[in-house]
Write an enzyme that holds these catalytic residues in place. Structure first.
Site, mmCIF file in Angstrom:
data_model
loop_
_atom_site.group_PDB
_atom_site.id
_atom_site.type_symbol
_atom_site.label_atom_id
_atom_site.label_comp_id
_atom_site.label_asym_id
_atom_site.label_seq_id
_atom_site.Cartn_x
_atom_site.Cartn_y
_atom_site.Cartn_z
ATOM 1 N N ASP A 14 21.092 52.751 18.302
ATOM 2 C CA ASP A 14 21.972 53.754 18.245
ATOM 3 C C ASP A 14 21.824 54.213 16.794
ATOM 4 O O ASP A 14 21.163 53.569 15.918
ATOM 5 C CB ASP A 14 23.293 52.882 18.225
ATOM 6 C CG ASP A 14 24.537 53.504 18.341
ATOM 7 O OD1 ASP A 14 24.398 54.879 18.455
ATOM 8 O OD2 ASP A 14 25.731 52.992 18.553
ATOM 9 N N HIS A 292 48.407 75.339 16.542
ATOM 10 C CA HIS A 292 48.920 75.981 15.266
ATOM 11 C C HIS A 292 50.037 77.218 15.791
ATOM 12 O O HIS A 292 49.930 77.767 16.962
ATOM 13 C CB HIS A 292 48.113 76.724 14.492
ATOM 14 C CG HIS A 292 47.205 77.624 15.214
ATOM 15 N ND1 HIS A 292 47.398 79.040 15.573
ATOM 16 C CD2 HIS A 292 45.930 77.533 15.714
ATOM 17 C CE1 HIS A 292 46.409 79.750 16.257
ATOM 18 N NE2 HIS A 292 45.546 78.834 16.398
ATOM 19 N N GLU A 368 38.169 75.594 15.429
ATOM 20 C CA GLU A 368 38.108 76.564 16.699
ATOM 21 C C GLU A 368 36.630 76.775 16.870
ATOM 22 O O GLU A 368 35.782 76.572 16.101
ATOM 23 C CB GLU A 368 39.012 77.549 16.706
ATOM 24 C CG GLU A 368 39.107 78.378 17.836
ATOM 25 C CD GLU A 368 39.494 77.630 19.178
ATOM 26 O OE1 GLU A 368 38.745 76.846 19.563
ATOM 27 O OE2 GLU A 368 40.670 77.879 19.749
#
Length: 488
Positions: A14, A292, A368
């Protein structure tokens, strides 16, 4: 002892990054497949790197540790990174320049025919995960990880027990599917189990009432990698809000997508998704998801992601931010606020923080989508200028916008990784995430175990509130979607 020529060993590996990219480390353990005995451990702090680079370095270290013990052994590699497992198995292409040399190095340690790869859920990879975290902790303190400092072997018995559970279902990993599988496994292997209805009579699969935001956090089960195993066709554009991900496209799913959606619903129904019992049915954690407020681009339905001009809130957007701040203050359940780094989110978060008396922490993973050359354009303008690229983008979640933007598959992996970090960092808290359309819809989609085209089937208005609760057994429950009552 069995000769090395016929010896099989298990390598579990990992890696992690606290920031992605950020301070990173890896861990790997070599295990006896029969007794579960720890044969060797390896861990190292590697400086600033991404999760995937750390995972690959953990794989290389684990393979080398196995070779030093048994040069002629066969190796069974188990990792919770779908990306590494699929790439090393040859089913996915390796495109990232940082991963190519590491994958090549891993491939040279043993002949390919003597290594097989298996994806396992994160809870079955605790030994390597703890080693990676010990290495990162050591690096933070300015020292090297030493085997004598390790307590990772304490997880070995739990890992061996978990390995006996039924395997996770095949197909694209997702919160709903993987969580239900673990719950069924727990019910099948524990005595005196009760149903979720008797253990937690107040728990439901959906809820939009005033009591829909409880507050304890558990790590969800979905993995960061391989969220799109097939390319569903997204072909029928319609009207909508393109500020986040061209939500105006209302695609008709291809037969493969319809089949996936149908099987997902069937699996949820068969397993009692949202009701299945498990070893830990404590109160869920909640991410309250706030989109938003409006910018000048929002009412014009223009692509506005993380690669454009970073617009501020408009006058209407500022009013929306104040309205949602008042509503959240009246509810009184928010304990922490985390925001996308983009201006419109930070302004919205600041309005809420001022009302609640809280600080705002910025999280890069909540930004975004980068829409590349489409930033600032309407859907019609993109159709006129880049018709072939738009068709490809609508046809596959793996296709990126013109000019090097992000695909939905890329964003989904980023959002899932961010979700996992935040749930781990804010255990027992109710957290407001101020972000954008694509991240919110992606979190909803993963919680439902829904196919990619579901992104185009959700309405998400400016300054709307949604909520997802995460249970300790890995299940997720969508509690609220696109609430705009505070704006009326």
């Amino acid at each position: 002892m069995t000769s090395s020529s016929s010896r099989e060993v298990i390598v579990e590996a990992d890696g992690g990054s606290r920031g992605n990219p950020g301070p990173a480390g890896y861990g790997a353990v070599v295990l006896d497949p029969v007794t579960g005995e720890t044969l060797a451990e390896a861990a190292e702090y590697i400086g600033v790197a991404t999760n995937n680079v750390a995972e690959y370095k953990g794989l290389v270290a684990g393979l080398k540790a196995a070779r030093s013990l048994f040069p002629d052994a066969t190796v069974h590699v188990r990792m919770d990174s779908k990306l590494v497992v699929e790439q090393m198995s040859g089913r996915w292409k390796i495109k990232h320049p940082d991963m190519k040399p590491l994958a090549a190095e891993a491939g040279r340690v043993f002949p390919a025919g003597r290594v097989r790869y298996e994806w396992i859920p994160r809870e079955r990879n605790k030994h390597a995960d703890r080693l990676a975290n010990e290495a990162m902790d050591a690096g933070k303190q300015g020292r090297r990880w030493e085997p004598s400092d390790s307590t990772a072997a304490l997880d070995a018995a739990a890992a061996r027990n978990a390995a006996t559970l039924p395997p996770a279902p095949s197909g694209p990993p997702g919160d709903a599917t993987a969580g239900a599988a673990r719950a069924r496994a727990a019910l099948a292997t524990s005595s005196g189990s009760t149903t979720a209805a008797s253990a937690d009579p107040g728990r439901t699969g959906t809820g939009t009432g005033s009591g829909a935001w409880p507050g304890s956090v558990a790590r969800p089960a979905a993995q960061d990698d391989g969220l799109f195993a097939a390319e569903e066709a997204l072909t029928t554009p319609a009207s909508g809000d393109f500020e986040a991900e061209a939500g105006a496209a209302a695609p008709a799913p291809a037969p493969a997508a319809q089949s996936a959606a149908a099987s997902g619903q069937s699996a949820s129904a068969a397993s009692g998704q949202g009701w299945s019992g498990g070893p830990d049915m404590s109160a869920p954690a909640t991410f309250v998801l706030l989109r938003h407020g409006e910018t000048a681009l929002t009412p014009e339905k223009r692509f506005s992601g993380s690669g454009g001009t970073d617009p501020e809130l408009s006058a209407a957007g500022l009013r929306q931010a104040e309205a949602v701040a008042e509503a959240l203050a009246a509810r009184g359940t928010i304990q922490e606020i985390v925001s996308s780094p983009l201006t419109r989110c930070r302004q919205t978060a600041a309005a809420v923080a001022a009302r609640l008396g809280l600080d705002v922490r910025v999280e890069q993973g909540l930004r975004e989508t980068d829409f590349g050359a489409w930033e600032g354009l309407t859907f019609g303008e993109v159709r006129e200028r880049y018709p072939e690229d738009l068709d490809a983008w609508l046809a596959s979640p793996k296709a990126a916008p013109t000019g090097g933007g992000e695909s939905f598959a890329t964003v989904a992996r980023r959002v899932a990784a961010t979700r996992d970090r935040l749930t781990a960092a804010h255990a027992g808290r109710t957290v407001l995430l101020v972000t954008h359309v694509t991240p919110i819809k992606t979190l909803i989609r993963l919680a439902l175990g829904a196919p990619p085209e579901s992104l185009f089937r959700m309405e998400l208005s400016a300054a709307s509130i949604s909520a997802v609760a995460y249970y300790a057994d890995g299940n997720a429950s969508v509690r609220l979607l696109n609430d705009t009552s505070h704006l009326r």
